[in-house]
Design a protein around this motif. Structure first.
Motif, mmCIF file in Angstrom:
data_model
loop_
_atom_site.group_PDB
_atom_site.id
_atom_site.type_symbol
_atom_site.label_atom_id
_atom_site.label_comp_id
_atom_site.label_asym_id
_atom_site.label_seq_id
_atom_site.Cartn_x
_atom_site.Cartn_y
_atom_site.Cartn_z
ATOM 1 N N GLU A 48 -4.531 10.686 8.313
ATOM 2 C CA GLU A 48 -5.326 11.383 9.323
ATOM 3 C C GLU A 48 -6.819 11.303 9.026
ATOM 4 O O GLU A 48 -7.653 11.401 9.926
ATOM 5 C CB GLU A 48 -4.888 12.850 9.400
ATOM 6 C CG GLU A 48 -3.511 13.047 10.021
ATOM 7 C CD GLU A 48 -3.055 14.489 9.981
ATOM 8 O OE1 GLU A 48 -3.825 15.333 9.459
ATOM 9 O OE2 GLU A 48 -1.947 14.771 10.455
ATOM 10 N N LYS A 49 -7.145 11.115 7.751
ATOM 11 C CA LYS A 49 -8.549 10.982 7.358
ATOM 12 C C LYS A 49 -9.008 9.526 7.387
ATOM 13 O O LYS A 49 -10.132 9.212 6.998
ATOM 14 C CB LYS A 49 -8.751 11.540 5.943
ATOM 15 C CG LYS A 49 -8.514 13.033 5.826
ATOM 16 C CD LYS A 49 -8.700 13.500 4.394
ATOM 17 C CE LYS A 49 -8.486 14.998 4.260
ATOM 18 N NZ LYS A 49 -8.633 15.445 2.844
ATOM 19 N N GLY A 50 -8.118 8.643 7.835
ATOM 20 C CA GLY A 50 -8.470 7.233 7.906
ATOM 21 C C GLY A 50 -8.346 6.501 6.589
ATOM 22 O O GLY A 50 -8.895 5.400 6.429
ATOM 23 N N GLN A 51 -7.626 7.099 5.634
ATOM 24 C CA GLN A 51 -7.447 6.486 4.322
ATOM 25 C C GLN A 51 -6.002 6.003 4.191
ATOM 26 O O GLN A 51 -5.075 6.805 4.160
ATOM 27 C CB GLN A 51 -7.775 7.484 3.218
ATOM 28 C CG GLN A 51 -9.192 8.045 3.294
ATOM 29 C CD GLN A 51 -9.453 9.103 2.242
ATOM 30 O OE1 GLN A 51 -8.947 9.019 1.130
ATOM 31 N NE2 GLN A 51 -10.252 10.102 2.588
ATOM 32 N N ALA A 52 -5.827 4.690 4.140
ATOM 33 C CA ALA A 52 -4.486 4.109 4.095
ATOM 34 C C ALA A 52 -4.074 3.784 2.660
ATOM 35 O O ALA A 52 -4.737 3.005 1.976
ATOM 36 C CB ALA A 52 -4.439 2.835 4.943
ATOM 37 N N PHE A 53 -2.991 4.413 2.208
ATOM 38 C CA PHE A 53 -2.441 4.152 0.881
ATOM 39 C C PHE A 53 -0.929 3.990 1.011
ATOM 40 O O PHE A 53 -0.290 4.693 1.794
ATOM 41 C CB PHE A 53 -2.749 5.308 -0.083
ATOM 42 C CG PHE A 53 -4.204 5.431 -0.449
ATOM 43 C CD1 PHE A 53 -4.709 4.757 -1.552
ATOM 44 C CD2 PHE A 53 -5.065 6.215 0.319
ATOM 45 C CE1 PHE A 53 -6.045 4.864 -1.888
ATOM 46 C CE2 PHE A 53 -6.401 6.321 -0.006
ATOM 47 C CZ PHE A 53 -6.898 5.638 -1.120
ATOM 48 N N PRO A 54 -0.329 3.066 0.259
ATOM 49 C CA PRO A 54 1.126 2.877 0.318
ATOM 50 C C PRO A 54 1.851 4.150 -0.093
ATOM 51 O O PRO A 54 1.442 4.823 -1.050
ATOM 52 C CB PRO A 54 1.377 1.743 -0.689
ATOM 53 C CG PRO A 54 0.068 1.042 -0.806
ATOM 54 C CD PRO A 54 -0.969 2.108 -0.656
ATOM 55 N N PHE A 55 2.935 4.458 0.621
ATOM 56 C CA PHE A 55 3.708 5.661 0.315
ATOM 57 C C PHE A 55 4.189 5.649 -1.125
ATOM 58 O O PHE A 55 4.149 6.675 -1.818
ATOM 59 C CB PHE A 55 4.901 5.774 1.269
ATOM 60 C CG PHE A 55 5.821 6.921 0.942
ATOM 61 C CD1 PHE A 55 5.522 8.212 1.342
ATOM 62 C CD2 PHE A 55 6.986 6.706 0.209
ATOM 63 C CE1 PHE A 55 6.362 9.276 1.022
ATOM 64 C CE2 PHE A 55 7.833 7.763 -0.111
ATOM 65 C CZ PHE A 55 7.512 9.045 0.293
ATOM 66 N N GLU A 56 4.664 4.512 -1.603
ATOM 67 C CA GLU A 56 5.218 4.438 -2.954
ATOM 68 C C GLU A 56 4.175 4.759 -4.016
ATOM 69 O O GLU A 56 4.496 5.369 -5.039
ATOM 70 C CB GLU A 56 5.810 3.047 -3.207
ATOM 71 C CG GLU A 56 7.119 2.795 -2.493
ATOM 72 C CD GLU A 56 8.207 3.799 -2.872
ATOM 73 O OE1 GLU A 56 8.245 4.214 -4.050
ATOM 74 O OE2 GLU A 56 9.003 4.176 -2.002
ATOM 75 N N SER A 57 2.928 4.364 -3.786
ATOM 76 C CA SER A 57 1.892 4.651 -4.773
ATOM 77 C C SER A 57 1.578 6.141 -4.795
ATOM 78 O O SER A 57 1.292 6.707 -5.856
ATOM 79 C CB SER A 57 0.619 3.850 -4.465
ATOM 80 O OG SER A 57 -0.006 4.309 -3.273
#
Length: 222
Positions: free
Chosen positions: A160-169
């Protein structure tokens, strides 16, 4: 109705929703909210930016003596600089546990946290609010959720903040922080013997808040 002087602690692992729940409960009861996580994040942010590694020693102690931390109106300032909006990042997430595990860092913030309760009731969330900071609090909550639920919440929050990180990480970071919080020698994360456990895995924020407010209404504290 709960007393305006009541101190409520909300402890639990990373991503359990402690801050959101504690802030809402405080608002519902008309008492202060103590964001302890922000205090530790602020110190971690400043120490890291100054190149002070998360280990006990002369450099750390000298830095802690020179740093001034204050909390007012939900804003955190360090040496008169408002860092509130700078400390909610994955990087600070990843380093906060390392610094907060240090006895000298926890000692630095202990009195500041306790002072917040002198002017009336409050809701405090963290890892050791009910076991160390406010051991005599009349109402202690231990808020938890499954690892997957907590990781999913964090993943959605960052997206929602525009920060994309892999779920697994994110899931692995949750697990790493759990291990660090529970295994540290100073003020480890643990459930106080007299605390009430709430698993929020299948509960909405509204449901958790309502449950705690209901419990608080039955607690007498003069």
């Amino acid at each position: 109705m709960a007393s305006k002087n009541i101190v409520i602690t909300v402890d639990g692992p990373a991503g359990a929703g402690k801050s959101t729940v504690a802030r809402r409960v405080a608002s519902e009861l008309g008492i202060a909210y103590l964001d302890t996580g922000a205090l530790y994040r602020a110190l971690a942010y400043i120490l890291d930016s100054r190149g002070i590694s998360p280990e006990e020693g002369g450099d750390l102690n000298r830095s802690l003596r020179s740093i001034s931390v204050s909390l007012e109106g939900g804003r955190v300032t360090v040496d008169d600089v408002d860092v509130t909006d700078m400390i909610r990042t994955p990087k600070v997430d990843s380093i906060a546990s390392s610094y907060s595990a240090l006895p000298s860092v926890r000692e630095k913030l202990l009195d500041l946290q306790r002072e917040q309760a002198l002017s009336g009731g409050l809701v405090a969330d963290g890892r050791d609010m009910g076991t160390v900071v406010f051991p005599l609090a009349p109402l202690k909550i231990f808020l938890s959720a499954s690892e997957e639920t907590r990781a999913d919440r964090r993943w959605r929050e960052l997206r929602e903040k525009g920060q994309a990180f892999p779920f697994e990480s994110i899931l692995e970071d949750i697990r790493r922080r759990d291990r660090a919080d529970m295994d540290r020698t100073c003020s480890p994360l643990r459930k106080a013997d007299d605390s009430i456990s709430i698993d929020s895995s299948d509960m909405t924020i509204d449901e958790v808040v309502a449950k705690i407010v209901s419990i608080a209404s039955e607690v007498r504290h003069d």
